[in-house]
Write a protein that holds these residues in place. Structure first.
Motif, PDB file in Angstrom:
ATOM      1  N   LEU A  85       0.994  -1.186   0.122  1.00 30.79           N
ATOM      2  CA  LEU A  85       0.059   0.019  -0.079  1.00 30.79           C
ATOM      3  C   LEU A  85       0.883   1.269   0.064  1.00 30.79           C
ATOM      4  N   THR A  86       0.658   2.068  -0.795  1.00 30.48           N
ATOM      5  CA  THR A  86       1.009   3.307  -1.057  1.00 30.48           C
ATOM      6  C   THR A  86       0.371   4.400  -0.237  1.00 30.48           C
ATOM      7  N   LEU A  87       0.650   4.913   0.910  1.00 27.56           N
ATOM      8  CA  LEU A  87      -0.294   5.947   1.238  1.00 27.56           C
ATOM      9  C   LEU A  87      -0.152   7.447   1.033  1.00 27.56           C
ATOM     10  N   GLU A  88      -1.227   7.950   0.805  1.00 31.14           N
ATOM     11  CA  GLU A  88      -1.212   9.485   0.099  1.00 31.14           C
ATOM     12  C   GLU A  88      -0.495  10.251   1.214  1.00 31.14           C
ATOM     13  N   SER A  89       0.380  10.665   1.104  1.00 25.53           N
ATOM     14  CA  SER A  89       0.995  11.752   2.085  1.00 25.53           C
ATOM     15  C   SER A  89       2.524  12.056   1.279  1.00 25.53           C
ATOM     16  N   PHE A  90       3.046  13.240   1.979  1.00 30.29           N
ATOM     17  CA  PHE A  90       4.273  13.472   1.344  1.00 30.29           C
ATOM     18  C   PHE A  90       5.024  13.656   2.691  1.00 30.29           C
ATOM     19  N   PRO A  91       6.208  13.252   3.090  1.00 28.01           N
ATOM     20  CA  PRO A  91       6.925  12.025   1.957  1.00 28.01           C
ATOM     21  C   PRO A  91       5.846  10.802   2.221  1.00 28.01           C
ATOM     22  N   VAL A  92       6.061  10.022   1.126  1.00 28.90           N
ATOM     23  CA  VAL A  92       5.274   8.971   0.701  1.00 28.90           C
ATOM     24  C   VAL A  92       5.542   7.922   1.807  1.00 28.90           C
ATOM     25  N   GLN A  93       4.383   7.238   2.458  1.00 28.04           N
ATOM     26  CA  GLN A  93       4.749   6.019   3.253  1.00 28.04           C
ATOM     27  C   GLN A  93       4.274   4.834   2.578  1.00 28.04           C
ATOM     28  N   ILE A  94       5.036   3.787   2.855  1.00 29.37           N
ATOM     29  CA  ILE A  94       4.613   2.515   2.184  1.00 29.37           C
ATOM     30  C   ILE A  94       4.428   1.499   3.355  1.00 29.37           C
ATOM     31  N   HIS A  95       3.336   0.689   3.140  1.00 27.01           N
ATOM     32  CA  HIS A  95       3.038  -0.507   4.061  1.00 27.01           C
ATOM     33  C   HIS A  95       2.767  -1.838   3.297  1.00 27.01           C
ATOM     34  N   VAL A  96       3.410  -2.727   3.895  1.00 22.21           N
ATOM     35  CA  VAL A  96       3.206  -4.070   3.445  1.00 22.21           C
ATOM     36  C   VAL A  96       2.247  -4.744   4.339  1.00 22.21           C
ATOM     37  N   ILE A  97       1.265  -5.659   3.499  1.00 22.65           N
ATOM     38  CA  ILE A  97       0.266  -6.335   4.273  1.00 22.65           C
ATOM     39  C   ILE A  97       0.555  -7.744   3.855  1.00 22.65           C
TER      40      ILE A  97
END
Length: 173
Positions: A70-82
């Motif tokens: 998942l790429t979260l819509e923020s800056f800086p970008v946040q990435i989460h792995v499920i």
């Protein structure tokens, strides 16, 4: 003088003897492990040994069926792995989740632990874990994620850094 023992008395004696042996065998398993201990420990050392876990574990690697990035819509970008997977029985649990970065690859290792002498249900237990990746400061590019052998990828379209230079600040009025 001969004494005659009738059949019912003999059966009663046998029954009492068998019940006594069953009762004795059942109680012999109820001995606390510390009752036969003859160590001359002080009360402080005895308390310390009660607080430390002496249970042994069997360690393994979690079975991963699927990952989603998942790429979260923020800056800086946040990435989460499920990560979705399963544990082989009711006693096995997630022990540790370790993330290492090598170049453009994130290697995530999910390990399990299970009490060595436990008697467990033999039903598969599914799990889902959300794992945040440390992507702040990364350059634009393609990245690979490996979770216990299951791979996925994501792309950073721009450098994932905040430019906090004094020139970028609006002038004070």
């Amino acid at each position: 003088m001969k004494r005659r023992i009738d059949n019912s008395s003999l059966k009663t004696v046998k029954l009492v003897t068998i019940l006594f042996m069953i009762f004795t065998a059942a109680l012999s398993g109820c001995v606390d492990n510390g009752q036969n201990n003859t160590d001359n420990r002080t009360d402080d050392s005895a308390n310390e040994s009660q607080n430390t876990g002496t249970e042994e574990y069997i360690y393994g690697v979690a079975n991963i069926e699927n990952i989603e990035i998942l790429t979260l819509e923020s800056f800086p970008v946040q990435i989460h792995v499920i990560a979705e997977g399963y544990l082989p029985d009711g006693c096995t649990e997630i022990d540790e989740i370790k993330t290492e970065t090598e170049g453009n690859t994130f290697n995530i290792n999910i390990t399990t632990k299970r009490p060595k002498e436990a008697i467990c249900t033999q039903a598969i237990e599914s799990f889902t874990k959300t794992i945040p990746l440390e992507v702040r400061g990364l350059s634009a590019g393609n990245y690979t994620v490996n979770v216990n052998g299951v791979n996925g990828s994501f792309e950073l379209a721009v450098d994932n850094t905040l430019d906090e230079t004094p020139d970028a600040m609006p002038p004070e009025q």
